[in-house]
Design a protein around this motif. Structure first.
Motif, mmCIF file in Angstrom:
data_model
loop_
_atom_site.group_PDB
_atom_site.id
_atom_site.type_symbol
_atom_site.label_atom_id
_atom_site.label_comp_id
_atom_site.label_asym_id
_atom_site.label_seq_id
_atom_site.Cartn_x
_atom_site.Cartn_y
_atom_site.Cartn_z
ATOM 1 N N UNK A 110 9.796 -2.423 -6.586
ATOM 2 C CA UNK A 110 10.642 -3.480 -6.046
ATOM 3 C C UNK A 110 9.865 -4.097 -4.893
ATOM 4 N N UNK A 111 9.345 -5.299 -5.124
ATOM 5 C CA UNK A 111 8.284 -5.850 -4.289
ATOM 6 C C UNK A 111 8.778 -7.028 -3.460
ATOM 7 N N UNK A 112 8.587 -6.905 -2.142
ATOM 8 C CA UNK A 112 8.814 -8.054 -1.265
ATOM 9 C C UNK A 112 7.488 -8.662 -0.838
ATOM 10 N N UNK A 113 6.412 -7.870 -0.988
ATOM 11 C CA UNK A 113 5.102 -8.297 -0.512
ATOM 12 C C UNK A 113 4.806 -7.792 0.882
ATOM 13 N N UNK A 114 5.834 -7.220 1.538
ATOM 14 C CA UNK A 114 5.665 -6.733 2.896
ATOM 15 C C UNK A 114 5.029 -5.356 2.960
ATOM 16 N N UNK A 115 4.796 -4.902 4.185
ATOM 17 C CA UNK A 115 4.111 -3.637 4.424
ATOM 18 C C UNK A 115 4.874 -2.442 3.853
ATOM 19 N N UNK A 116 6.207 -2.430 3.985
ATOM 20 C CA UNK A 116 6.984 -1.256 3.580
ATOM 21 C C UNK A 116 6.956 -1.057 2.070
ATOM 22 N N UNK A 117 7.185 -2.141 1.339
ATOM 23 C CA UNK A 117 7.208 -2.009 -0.119
ATOM 24 C C UNK A 117 5.834 -1.625 -0.651
ATOM 25 N N UNK A 118 4.765 -2.098 0.013
ATOM 26 C CA UNK A 118 3.414 -1.762 -0.453
ATOM 27 C C UNK A 118 2.993 -0.364 -0.008
ATOM 28 N N UNK A 119 3.364 0.031 1.214
ATOM 29 C CA UNK A 119 2.981 1.369 1.663
ATOM 30 C C UNK A 119 3.705 2.449 0.857
ATOM 31 N N UNK A 139 7.245 4.863 14.627
ATOM 32 C CA UNK A 139 5.947 4.900 15.297
ATOM 33 C C UNK A 139 4.919 5.611 14.418
ATOM 34 N N UNK A 140 5.337 6.721 13.840
ATOM 35 C CA UNK A 140 4.438 7.439 12.941
ATOM 36 C C UNK A 140 4.058 6.566 11.752
ATOM 37 N N UNK A 141 5.059 5.897 11.182
ATOM 38 C CA UNK A 141 4.805 5.071 9.998
ATOM 39 C C UNK A 141 3.810 3.960 10.284
ATOM 40 N N UNK A 142 4.007 3.257 11.378
ATOM 41 C CA UNK A 142 3.108 2.148 11.700
ATOM 42 C C UNK A 142 1.675 2.647 11.837
ATOM 43 N N UNK A 143 1.511 3.750 12.524
ATOM 44 C CA UNK A 143 0.169 4.319 12.694
ATOM 45 C C UNK A 143 -0.422 4.738 11.351
ATOM 46 N N UNK A 144 0.401 5.346 10.498
ATOM 47 C CA UNK A 144 -0.079 5.794 9.192
ATOM 48 C C UNK A 144 -0.484 4.614 8.311
ATOM 49 N N UNK A 145 0.271 3.520 8.382
ATOM 50 C CA UNK A 145 -0.062 2.341 7.582
ATOM 51 C C UNK A 145 -1.432 1.802 7.960
ATOM 52 N N UNK A 146 -1.671 1.719 9.254
ATOM 53 C CA UNK A 146 -2.961 1.217 9.728
ATOM 54 C C UNK A 146 -4.079 2.171 9.303
ATOM 55 N N UNK A 147 -3.845 3.473 9.492
ATOM 56 C CA UNK A 147 -4.870 4.463 9.156
ATOM 57 C C UNK A 147 -5.156 4.519 7.659
ATOM 58 N N UNK A 180 -10.965 2.375 -3.367
ATOM 59 C CA UNK A 180 -11.008 3.344 -2.274
ATOM 60 C C UNK A 180 -9.932 4.389 -2.516
ATOM 61 N N UNK A 181 -10.081 5.521 -1.867
ATOM 62 C CA UNK A 181 -9.136 6.613 -2.068
ATOM 63 C C UNK A 181 -7.743 6.226 -1.595
ATOM 64 N N UNK A 182 -6.759 6.630 -2.386
ATOM 65 C CA UNK A 182 -5.362 6.456 -1.996
ATOM 66 C C UNK A 182 -4.921 7.767 -1.363
ATOM 67 N N UNK A 183 -4.875 7.789 -0.051
ATOM 68 C CA UNK A 183 -4.616 9.056 0.641
ATOM 69 C C UNK A 183 -3.718 8.846 1.857
ATOM 70 N N UNK A 184 -2.475 8.443 1.620
ATOM 71 C CA UNK A 184 -1.561 8.252 2.759
ATOM 72 C C UNK A 184 -1.227 9.590 3.418
ATOM 73 N N UNK A 185 -0.850 9.538 4.661
ATOM 74 C CA UNK A 185 -0.477 10.747 5.396
ATOM 75 C C UNK A 185 0.855 11.281 4.881
#
Length: 675
Positions: free
Chosen positions: A6-15, A153-161, A258-263
C-alpha cells in the motif's frame, strides 16, 4: 507470503517494505489511492495524497506493477471503530473513503490471487489502522505493519542508516517552511529532533507536520531523479507555513543492488529482559525434587455451579454451558453454538446482545478442540470484539467440553467502550487475527487485557527451543505494550493499576520461578499462579490482567470532575488447625471496584470465618461474580461463607495447583469481583 505494498511514496510505506523483505515476504505489486487527475491534494483522513504525481516513478523504481484508484468517498465514519460489532452488519459503509481501499485491493487480488498480505506503513494512527485492518479482514489479507508503535526517534535514525533517501515534499508544522522542501531526511534530522524537543512535534511527521517522497531505498531497482519541481504555497503565516512540492518531471537511473538490512528492534525491552533473567536465575536456583509435591490425580468430587446471571447497574456477569439432558450427544460445534445461544438468551433478557460482551473466558476440556471452537466463536463477533483468555482444564468429571464466563457492559454512549484489536504483524505485540481484542476499556475505568502467551510478535511463533524465561518475559511485555497502546488510543491520562493478575501455567515447577520474577511487578494486588491442562499453542505460561485507570467522576458543588485515585491494597493471613486462609484485596475509596482473592487450605472452621468476616467486612457489597479455582486432586471442603452466597454467578475452574504470593499449596482460591 506474497504481498502488495500500500504505497503513498513516502518514507514510512517504503521503509516498511524493507522489513517485509527482511521477514521473508515477497513483493508482487503496489497499490495507491489518490485524487482526480489535475488535483494535487485531497483533505483525506486516511491517505497521503500529496506527491501522487510521482507515485508511478516509485512503482517503476520497485519494478512492480502499480494498481491505482481515484478516491471517490469521504470520511463518513469518524469514530474509533469501523464497521459493526455484529457480524450481520459488519460489512461495507457506502460512501466512506475506506471502501475505495476495499475496491482497490479487490482488484489487486483478482489480478494476483496469490497475494496474502498488505504492507502498511502506519506508525501511530489508530484511525488508519482500524480501517485498513477491517478491509484486510474482509479480503482475508494479513496486514504487515512493522513500524507500528515504534519509537519515532529510533525510526528516523534507522531510515537514514538503512540508506533510504526521502525528501520533504510538504510542510505544515511549526518551525518548518519552504526552505525545508526538497531536503533529505538526513539533512532534516537535527531540525526534526530539535522541533520535537521544543514543541513536541512528531519526529516522523505523525501529526501531519510534513510529508515525504522516497527517491531511493535498498529495494529500488532504479533511483529517482527530480528534474523539475514547483513550490506551491497553500498558506503562509507566522505559526506554520503550509506548502508542497509539485513534481513536474523526473527520470529513473539504474543503480547497483545493495543489501536490504534494516535495523530489527530487540525482542525484549530492557525492563523485560531483566524479567527473563530473573526467571532463568530462579530456575537455576530452584532445588527441584524428583517428584512434584503436587502429583496431580483427579478426584471424583467436582465443584459445580449452574449457569446464572447477575446485573449491577450497567454491569452484567453470566456463565454458559450446553443444556444437559439431550437425547443425543451434540457435536463440538453444536455445543459451542448452544453456549452462545445461552449467552444470547440471557443477554436478551436485559435488551442486550453478544456485542455488549467486554471479556469472555473460555475453558476447554482439551486444547485440541481450539481450532474448531475458534471457528464457531468467530461467527458471533464483528469489529471490536471482546477481550478473551482461553485455557484447557480437567473436565473429565463434568459433562462439558466448553464453558464460557462473560462480563458484559451496558453503554450509554459508544465512547464508553473502546477496544484495541490490532491484527497486523509487527514487532510490537502479537497480532490478534482471531475474533478477540487485545484489550477493552469500559467507562474510562476498568480494563480487561486478553490472556497473553509468549509469542514472538513478528512471526506469531513461540520461542524455539522452548523457554519459560523468555515466554514469561514476552507475556509480561505484551501486557505492558497493550496497556500503553490502549492508553494512547483512549486519550491517556491514566496509569493502569493492576487489580487482578492470573498466570496460567502448565507445570508446577514453573510456578516459583515465575512468581519470583514478577513479585515486584504488581505491588500487593491480587495475583494467582494456577496450573491447567494446556495453553494455546503449547505455551508454558499465559498472563491475564484486569486493570483500573483510577479515574472516577466526582460530584462536588453541583459540578462533575474527573479525579484520579489510588487503590488500597491489603493482605491478611488466618491460621487454623491444619488449615489456613490467605487473602489479598484491591479496592478504591468508598468500596469502589473491589477485587478480592481468598486462598484456603484445609477445613475452615467458624472461628476462622468470623475472623475473615471481621477483616473483610465489606466483602459482599456490590459483588458481580465469583471465580472458584480449585484442586480436584483433594477432597475439597467448600467454605460455609461461600455456600451462603451460592446464588452469585460462580465459575468453577479445576486446577492442577494453586499458588499465590504466599505459599504454593492452596486447595481453593476464590476470586470475588465487585463494581
Amino acid at each position: 507470503m506474497k504481498y502488495v505494498a500500500l504505497l503513498s511514496g513516502g518514507k514510512d510505506s517504503c521503509y516498511n517494505l524493507l522489513h517485509c523483505h527482511k521477514n521473508g515476504h515477497d513483493l508482487v505489486a503496489a497499490a495507491s489511492l489518490g485524487p482526480q487527475p489535475g488535483t494535487d491534494e485531497l483533505d483525506s483522513y486516511m491517505y497521503q495524497t500529496v506527491g501522487q504525481d510521482a507515485i508511478e516513478y516509485v512503482a517503476q523504481a520497485l519494478d512492480v506493477p502499480l494498481f491505482r484508484r481515484v478516491i471517490s468517498g469521504q470520511a463518513v465514519n469518524l469514530s474509533s471503530e469501523y464497521g459493526s460489532r455484529t457480524t450481520s452488519t459488519n460489512g461495507s459503509l457506502e460512501g466512506d473513503e475506506t471502501e475505495d481501499l476495499y475496491a482497490l485491493l479487490s482488484t489487486v487480488k483478482t489480478s494476483h490471487p496469490e497475494v496474502q498480505g498488505v504492507s502498511v506503513g502506519a506508525i501511530l494512527s489508530n484511525y488508519q489502522r482500524v480501517r485498513v485492518e477491517h478491509v484486510c479482514q474482509r479480503l482475508s489479507l494479513t496486514p504487515l505493519t512493522y513500524l507500528w508503535q515504534r519509537d519515532q526517534r529510533d525510526l528516523l535514525s534507522e531510515m537514514v542508516d538503512a540508506g533510504l533517501k526521502a525528501i520533504l515534499i510538504k510542510v505544515a508544522g511549526v518551525g518548518l517552511n519552504t526552505k525545508h522542501l526538497g531536503k533529505t531526511l538526513a539533512q532534516m534530522q537535527p531540525t526534526l529532533l530539535k522541533l520535537n524537543d521544543l514543541y513536541g512535534s512528531h519526529v516522523c511527521g505523525e501529526g501531519g507536520e510534513y510529508e515525504t517522497l522516497t527517491l531511493d531505498c535498498p529495494l529500488f531497482k532504479y533511483r529517482i531523479n527530480l528534474e523539475e519541481t514547483e513550490t506551491v504555497i497553500h498558506s503562509d503565516n507566522d505559526f506554520a507555513t503550509v506548502a508542497y512540492l509539485r513534481i513536474k518531471r523526473a527520470t529513473l537511473k539504474e543503480k547497483q543492488d545493495i543489501d536490504v538490512n534494516p535495523t530489527i528492534p530487540p525482542l525484549l525491552d530492557e525492563t523485560f529482559d531483566k524479567v527473563r533473567h530473573k526467571v532463568q536465575t530462579a530456575i537455576e536456583l530452584e532445588q527441584k525434587s524428583s517428584q512434584s509435591p503436587h502429583n496431580y490425580v483427579p478426584h471424583d468430587a467436582i465443584l459445580y455451579f449452574p449457569s446464572s446471571v447477575r446485573r449491577l447497574g450497567p454491569w452484567i456477569s453470566l456463565s454458559a454451558t450446553r443444556q444437559l439432558g439431550r437425547a443425543n450427544e451434540p457435536t463440538l460445534e453444536e455445543e459451542v453454538h448452544e453456549c452462545f445461544q445461552s449467552l444470547r438468551d440471557r443477554l436478551k433478557e436485559h435488551s442486550l446482545d453478544i456485542s455488549h460482551c467486554a471479556n469472555i473466558n473460555v475453558f476447554l476440556s482439551s486444547m485440541d478442540y481450539f481450532p474448531r471452537v475458534n471457528a464457531v466463536y468467530g461467527s458471533y463477533f464483528g469489529s471490536s470484539p471482546s477481550s478473551r483468555a482461553c485455557v484447557a482444564v480437567d473436565m473429565s468429571s463434568e459433562p462439558f467440553r466448553i464453558k464460557l464466563e462473560c462480563t458484559a457492559y451496558v453503554e450509554q454512549a459508544t465512547s464508553e467502550r473502546q477496544a484495541l484489536h490490532v491484527q497486523g504483524l509487527s514487532y510490537w505485540a502479537p497480532a490478534n487475527i482471531g475474533p478477540y481484542s487485545q484489550a477493552v476499556i469500559l467507562h474510562d475505568q476498568r480494563v480487561f487485557i486478553s490472556g497473553q502467551i509468549g509469542l514472538i510478535p513478528h512471526n506469531l511463533a513461540l520461542p524455539s527451543p522452548q523457554s519459560l524465561s523468555l515466554e514469561t518475559a514476552l507475556a509480561c511485555q505484551h501486557v505492558n505494550r497493550v496497556t500503553n497502546a490502549l492508553k494512547a488510543n483512549s486519550g491517556g491520562g491514566w496509569t493502569g493499576h493492576v487489580q487482578l493478575a492470573v498466570y496460567w501455567l502448565q507445570n508446577f515447577n514453573d510456578a516459583v520461578p515465575v512468581r519470583e520474577a514478577v513479585k515486584d511487578m504488581h505491588g500487593r494486588a491480587p495475583t494467582l499462579f494456577v496450573g491447567v491442562s494446556a495453553l494455546p499453542k503449547g505455551a508454558l505460561v499465559e498472563k491475564q490482567v484486569m486493570l483500573h485507570t483510577g479515574r472516577f467522576l466526582v460530584y462536588e458543588d453541583e459540578e462533575t470532575e474527573v479525579k484520579t485515585r489510588q487503590p488500597v491494597e491489603t493482605t491478611g493471613e488466618i491460621a487454623g488447625t491444619n488449615s489456613a486462609i490467605y487473602w489479598t484485596r484491591s479496592v478504591f475509596i468508598d468500596n469502589a471496584s473491589p477485587v478480592t482473592v481468598i486462598c484456603c487450605r484445609g477445613s475452615i472452621d467458624n472461628a476462622m470465618e468470623s475472623r475473615l468476616a471481621a477483616d473483610l467486612s465489606e466483602l459482599w457489597d456490590n459483588v458481580l461474580c465469583v471465580r472458584a479455582f480449585y484442586r480436584p486432586s483433594v477432597a475439597l471442603d467448600y467454605p460455609d461463607f461461600m455456600l451462603k452466597h451460592h446464588n452469585l454467578p460462580t465459575m468453577s475452574i479445576p486446577c492442577q495447583f494453586i499458588s499465590a504470593a504466599s505459599h504454593d499449596d492452596w486447595e481453593l482460591a476464590i476470586c470475588i469481583l465487585g463494581v
